[in-house]
Design an enzyme around this catalytic site. Structure first.
Site, PDB file in Angstrom:
ATOM      1  N   ARG A  64       0.812  -1.219   0.000  1.00 49.46           N
ATOM      2  CA  ARG A  64       0.000   0.000   0.000  1.00 49.46           C
ATOM      3  C   ARG A  64       0.846   1.270   0.000  1.00 49.46           C
ATOM      4  O   ARG A  64       0.377   2.320  -0.414  1.00 49.46           O
ATOM      5  CB  ARG A  64      -1.007  -0.025   1.148  1.00 49.46           C
ATOM      6  CG  ARG A  64      -2.115  -1.063   0.899  1.00 49.46           C
ATOM      7  CD  ARG A  64      -3.093  -1.166   2.046  1.00 49.46           C
ATOM      8  NE  ARG A  64      -2.456  -1.483   3.312  1.00 49.46           N
ATOM      9  CZ  ARG A  64      -2.162  -2.701   3.749  1.00 49.46           C
ATOM     10  NH1 ARG A  64      -2.449  -3.753   2.993  1.00 49.46           N
ATOM     11  NH2 ARG A  64      -1.599  -2.891   4.913  1.00 49.46           N
ATOM     12  N   GLU A 101       3.222  -6.285  14.769  1.00 55.27           N
ATOM     13  CA  GLU A 101       2.254  -6.582  15.826  1.00 55.27           C
ATOM     14  C   GLU A 101       1.751  -8.018  15.849  1.00 55.27           C
ATOM     15  O   GLU A 101       1.304  -8.502  16.874  1.00 55.27           O
ATOM     16  CB  GLU A 101       1.076  -5.599  15.788  1.00 55.27           C
ATOM     17  CG  GLU A 101       0.275  -5.595  14.508  1.00 55.27           C
ATOM     18  CD  GLU A 101       0.793  -4.629  13.455  1.00 55.27           C
ATOM     19  OE1 GLU A 101      -0.027  -4.193  12.647  1.00 55.27           O
ATOM     20  OE2 GLU A 101       2.000  -4.339  13.397  1.00 55.27           O
TER      21      GLU A 101
END
Length: 177
Positions: A64, A101
């Site tokens: 992205r 994460e």
């Protein structure tokens, strides 16, 4: 920055629960990218942040980060450099492993992508815990640019990723959740 325009973009970002794993609230920018006005606002507002910084290379992180990164490079009159997952770049690369994460990953950049003295803007869509961008920053800094800026469209302020970056690295987001 035009707060009303930024709020319009923020309002159309889709939240996807439990993606890519249970417990993650994924902020999906594809809803903003498909909207012509929102896409223009993102490009225009990001350009305004960096138009006077002397940027010579914009580095976009797969995938992205390529969308706005390439458009921004054109507007800034800079070159565009991709950071990709292993095995995707055709010439000699350097790589770094990093934690994010929900696991670990590796990214690569061409060895000849950044020259000493370049002023670099590293762009990605979202700042969560900061692992991917910290890895990208490490790769870019190995090439001795004169200055590095870091930019995200979205920052997730509760996750503390912003606090992990060195003070000398200017970090901006268009908006936060």
């Amino acid at each position: 920055m035009d707060k009303a325009k930024i709020e319009k973009v923020k309002s159309i970002v889709r939240n996807v629960p439990d993606f890519p794993i249970k417990g993650i609230q994924f902020k999906d920018l594809t809803t903003a990218f498909k909207d012509p006005e929102a896409l223009r606002i993102i490009c225009d507002e990001t350009y305004e942040l960096y138009k006077d910084k002397g940027i010579t290379k914009v580095v976009g992180i797969e995938s992205r980060g390529f969308i706005i990164g390439a458009a921004l490079a054109v507007r800034l009159g800079a070159g565009f450099v991709p950071i990709r997952k292993p095995g995707k770049l055709p010439a000699d690369t350097i790589s770094v492993d990093f934690r994010k994460e929900y696991g670990t990953d590796t990214i690569e950049i061409h060895k000849d992508a950044i020259e000493p003295g370049d002023v670099v803007l590293i762009h990605d869509d979202l700042l969560a815990t900061g692992g991917t961008m910290l890895g990208a920053l490490e790769l870019v800094q190995q090439m001795n640019p004169s200055k590095v800026h870091v930019n995200f469209i979205i920052g997730l302020s509760d996750l503390g990723g912003r606090d992990l970056f060195p003070k000398e690295v200017e970090l901006t987001t268009l908006f936060d959740f």
